[in-house]
Design an enzyme around this catalytic site. Sequence first.
Site, PDB file in Angstrom:
ATOM      1  NE  ARG A  44       0.184   1.409   3.376  1.00 15.95           N
ATOM      2  CZ  ARG A  44       1.097   2.295   3.687  1.00 15.95           C
ATOM      3  NH1 ARG A  44       2.364   1.929   3.825  1.00 15.95           N
ATOM      4  NH2 ARG A  44       0.815   3.559   3.837  1.00 15.95           N
ATOM      5  CD  GLN A 193      -3.177   2.331   6.850  1.00 15.48           C
ATOM      6  OE1 GLN A 193      -3.795   2.647   7.865  1.00 15.48           O
ATOM      7  NE2 GLN A 193      -3.793   2.220   5.681  1.00 15.48           N
ATOM      8  CG  ASP A 234      -3.063   8.016  -1.249  1.00 13.33           C
ATOM      9  OD1 ASP A 234      -3.005   8.515  -0.114  1.00 13.33           O
ATOM     10  OD2 ASP A 234      -2.689   6.863  -1.510  1.00 13.33           O
ATOM     11  CG  ASN A 243      -2.500  11.568   2.633  1.00 19.85           C
ATOM     12  OD1 ASN A 243      -1.964  10.658   1.983  1.00 19.85           O
ATOM     13  ND2 ASN A 243      -2.136  11.843   3.867  1.00 19.85           N
ATOM     14  CE  LYS A 244      -5.199   5.525   4.496  1.00 20.05           C
ATOM     15  NZ  LYS A 244      -6.191   4.647   3.822  1.00 20.05           N
TER      16      LYS A 244
HETATM   17  O1  MRU Z   1      -4.586   3.123   2.221  1.00 21.43           O
HETATM   18  P1  MRU Z   1      -3.106   3.334   2.123  1.00 21.43           P
HETATM   19  O2  MRU Z   1      -2.352   2.776   3.279  1.00 21.43           O
HETATM   20  O3  MRU Z   1      -2.560   2.878   0.791  1.00 21.43           O
HETATM   21  O4  MRU Z   1      -2.955   4.913   2.170  1.00 21.43           O
HETATM   22  C1  MRU Z   1      -1.670   5.469   2.112  1.00 21.43           C
HETATM   23  C2  MRU Z   1      -1.661   6.914   2.335  1.00 21.43           C
HETATM   24  O5  MRU Z   1      -2.677   7.555   2.440  1.00 21.43           O
HETATM   25  C3  MRU Z   1      -0.332   7.579   2.317  1.00 21.43           C
HETATM   26  O6  MRU Z   1      -0.319   8.678   3.174  1.00 21.43           O
HETATM   27  C4  MRU Z   1      -0.051   8.066   0.887  1.00 21.43           C
HETATM   28  O7  MRU Z   1      -0.138   7.007  -0.016  1.00 21.43           O
HETATM   29  C5  MRU Z   1       1.276   8.692   0.766  1.00 21.43           C
HETATM   30  S1  MRU Z   1       2.517   7.460   0.790  1.00 21.43           S
HETATM   31  C6  MRU Z   1       4.026   8.033   0.440  1.00 21.43           C
END
Ligand code: MRU
Length: 340
Positions: A44, A193, A234, A243-244
Amino acid sequence: MRTIEWKTGIVKTIDQTKLPRQTVFLELKNCNEVAEAIKNMRMRGAPLLGAAAAYGLALTAYHSTARDKEKLMEELTISAETLKKTRPTAVNLFWAIDRVMNKAEKTNENTESIVKTIIEEAQKIADEDVEMNLRMGEHGSTLIDDGDTVLTHCNAGALATVDYGTALGVIRAARKNGKRIEVIATETRPLLQGARLTAYELFRDGFPITLITDSMAGYIMSKGLINKVVVGADRIVKDAVVNKIGTFTLAVLAHEHKIPFYVAAPTSTFDINRLAKDVIVEERSMEEVVKFAGIQVAPQGVTASNPAFDLTPMKYVTAIICEAGVFSPTELHKSSRFRD
Ligand code: MRU
């Protein structure tokens, strides 16, 4: 080790769902196994998803028995479709697939040479990711002061990329440049995470790190305990940072407390010809919310909502750090010439 590696016909990676309790390496043999690993969050993080998708196509090419370009392209197109259906939000996945497919399309040689070109392109995407993170780290480091306490969300570290990380790359570079930094990491419900991956990476590297639950951020900010917020992304569209889930809340809180809010992302995460309204936010299973670490905590039968990402309007973003430098959200278009 890098988070993802090509081992002649096999893609080696770490199963991130098992961290930090177990370090389990996966050896993925075909594109469907890569797609499964992406869908189920074994891999991820936006930049890693880009590299993984490119390697997924490399696996299809490597194991193909196609004798002509047309047949090979047919197989690659099916793989590209499968990969594109895994997770909709991180643009790096789509960017990497399109980059590899275009390269294959433009190669007018025998299938052997096309296969070689595809594998080389996937390797290039992975290598470039590390280089971009290192450069981004140096640019971002100039924004961090000696003695700062930096809050970060989710995991934007080595595990979310091929190596080094984006937001955590900035933190790493700042320390390398002699700045003493403390980090506050949010646990990042529902999949943790922050608690599982960011805490794991930074604790292992000897950073002073304090873990908080997501809802503690406002109080900690109000106490003056945070100097900067640095997060990854993202997808960066013209008017928002995707983003997350929880990033938007942190940005509004940072704004209220006059704390700089920085986003660190390579240009492979930029999608600045699109707008917030065009973004598909992945809705994940409600199981992740009604359960905690796999154990049912809500009453059986209760429904839940589970958007995996949110959109932070640019007015809350102090600056965007990428491999080309530090940009204010209004001059982001100037960075686009660095992108393929
Ligand atoms: O759902 P995930 O764990 O893939 O989400 C990841 C994130 O939101 C990160 O903050 C984002 O990808 C930046 S990673 C360098």
